[in-house]
Write an enzyme that holds these catalytic residues in place. Sequence first.
Site, PDB file in Angstrom:
ATOM      1  N   HIS A 231     -47.280   9.326 -32.966  1.00  0.00           N
ATOM      2  CA  HIS A 231     -48.419  10.627 -34.062  1.00  0.00           C
ATOM      3  C   HIS A 231     -48.229  10.499 -35.269  1.00  0.00           C
ATOM      4  O   HIS A 231     -48.332  10.671 -37.058  1.00  0.00           O
ATOM      5  CB  HIS A 231     -49.392  11.129 -34.015  1.00  0.00           C
ATOM      6  CG  HIS A 231     -48.628  12.578 -33.627  1.00  0.00           C
ATOM      7  ND1 HIS A 231     -48.279  12.829 -32.321  1.00  0.00           N
ATOM      8  CD2 HIS A 231     -48.027  13.172 -34.538  1.00  0.00           C
ATOM      9  CE1 HIS A 231     -47.273  13.598 -32.549  1.00  0.00           C
ATOM     10  NE2 HIS A 231     -47.409  14.668 -34.187  1.00  0.00           N
ATOM     11  N   ASP A 259     -48.607   8.544 -27.301  1.00  0.00           N
ATOM     12  CA  ASP A 259     -48.592   9.376 -28.332  1.00  0.00           C
ATOM     13  C   ASP A 259     -47.292   9.329 -27.990  1.00  0.00           C
ATOM     14  O   ASP A 259     -45.871   9.756 -27.650  1.00  0.00           O
ATOM     15  CB  ASP A 259     -48.093  10.423 -27.803  1.00  0.00           C
ATOM     16  CG  ASP A 259     -48.296  11.379 -29.514  1.00  0.00           C
ATOM     17  OD1 ASP A 259     -47.654   9.984 -30.931  1.00  0.00           O
ATOM     18  OD2 ASP A 259     -48.114  12.476 -29.740  1.00  0.00           O
ATOM     19  N   GLY A 339     -44.617  20.107 -37.037  1.00  0.00           N
ATOM     20  CA  GLY A 339     -42.732  19.513 -37.615  1.00  0.00           C
ATOM     21  C   GLY A 339     -42.003  19.559 -36.424  1.00  0.00           C
ATOM     22  O   GLY A 339     -41.412  18.541 -35.999  1.00  0.00           O
ATOM     23  N   SER A 341     -43.313  18.066 -34.030  1.00  0.00           N
ATOM     24  CA  SER A 341     -43.270  16.594 -32.901  1.00  0.00           C
ATOM     25  C   SER A 341     -42.198  15.582 -32.937  1.00  0.00           C
ATOM     26  O   SER A 341     -41.615  14.998 -34.117  1.00  0.00           O
ATOM     27  CB  SER A 341     -44.752  16.049 -33.674  1.00  0.00           C
ATOM     28  OG  SER A 341     -46.018  16.511 -33.848  1.00  0.00           O
ATOM     29  N   SER A 356     -45.929  16.271 -28.013  1.00  0.00           N
ATOM     30  CA  SER A 356     -47.117  15.236 -28.614  1.00  0.00           C
ATOM     31  C   SER A 356     -48.013  17.201 -29.565  1.00  0.00           C
ATOM     32  O   SER A 356     -48.095  16.253 -30.877  1.00  0.00           O
ATOM     33  CB  SER A 356     -48.001  14.745 -27.545  1.00  0.00           C
ATOM     34  OG  SER A 356     -48.733  14.419 -28.204  1.00  0.00           O
TER      35      SER A 356
END
Length: 387
Positions: A231, A259, A339, A341, A356
């Site tokens: 993402h 993801d 941030g 992720s 994720s």
Amino acid sequence: MRRTRLTHACVAALLLLGSWTAAGTLPASAQDAAGSPDPSPVASAGLVEAMQRGLGLTSTEAEERLAAERRATELAPKARKTAGSAYGGDWFDARTGKLAVAVTEDADEATVRRLRSSGVAVRTVEHSARALDAARARIDRLDAPAGVSSWSVDPAANAVVVNVVKGERSDNDVRRFLAEAREAGPVTVRTVPAAARTFAAGTVGGDPYYTGNVRCSIGFSVHGGFVTAGHCGGAGAAVRGWDGSHIGTFQGSSFPGNDYAWVNAGSGWWTVPVVLGWGTVPDQLVRGSAEAPVGASICRSGSTTHWHCGTVLAKNETVNYSQGAVHQMTKTSVCAEPGDSGGSFISGDQAQGVTSGGWGNCSGGGETWFQPVNEILGRYGLTLHTA
């Protein structure tokens, strides 16, 4: 990162988050990485201190738990093979320090004896892991409303657990979904404080990587680049490092449904088998990607909230984000914030997956999901960079 400045921030850019679930055959290099963990010690002083903070353990308890989890990780695939069609799932039981293995009532006495002699605790259950996985797959085909956060097989409960957002249980769409889910197989309903969301963020300072106006965290290094969350950027999107210089581009990306993504590294950037400890713990070497069982301790590194630890709560969970469902995720009790992720989840010295999303924050607590690293290696034919 450029060779002219190998610093704390530089190492962060070299780390890669890997994650996903096994949907295909791993390359030989990935299969080796997913094997038995390297016998070298993993309980550094910094890691033990982080576990003391995150899990409320003493120094001795943290060291003993790491040793027990390592043994459970080694036993899990062997126990699964021994149980055969009677296998009902497994998890690490922190109270006993043993791997617990569920078997159905049709498991013969010889199988149970072999399991117990290997050092695992045997639990008799009604439903096999195959039956529970089939029920979860049927639920995956349903259209989940926003009030349903996620669902997964819980081997200890011997059911598919559906997590509903607090206050949404009486919603008509939620009630309809739960009724249809129960027709798919054994279901238990639990309540969670909030719906899951991804942890990307707008551009701010720090040691992240950037694509467009989105900041995410590097996960685990692979030969040729790094893996991260899908993402965070689509295929072909340019990626900049902490210093604004060009790293590479997204070579592959999938979200929702999955993801995961990977970015090639060039232009003076190179890869190292390290996860940044952010001064909380020493930077951690990555030696493989053996999968930790449910119940095991796990830690996360990210560019916003840095280093935090918790436990593995569930595997193969489907998370219902607003952008669409993502399948085969691992749920943890570790907090995260925007941030983080794409950042690294690691257990001992074994890579686990890339961050994720989740709910909550690192002030009040929460839960976070990651996509296991071994599937992304297999999906793109990548080789994890290990020490």
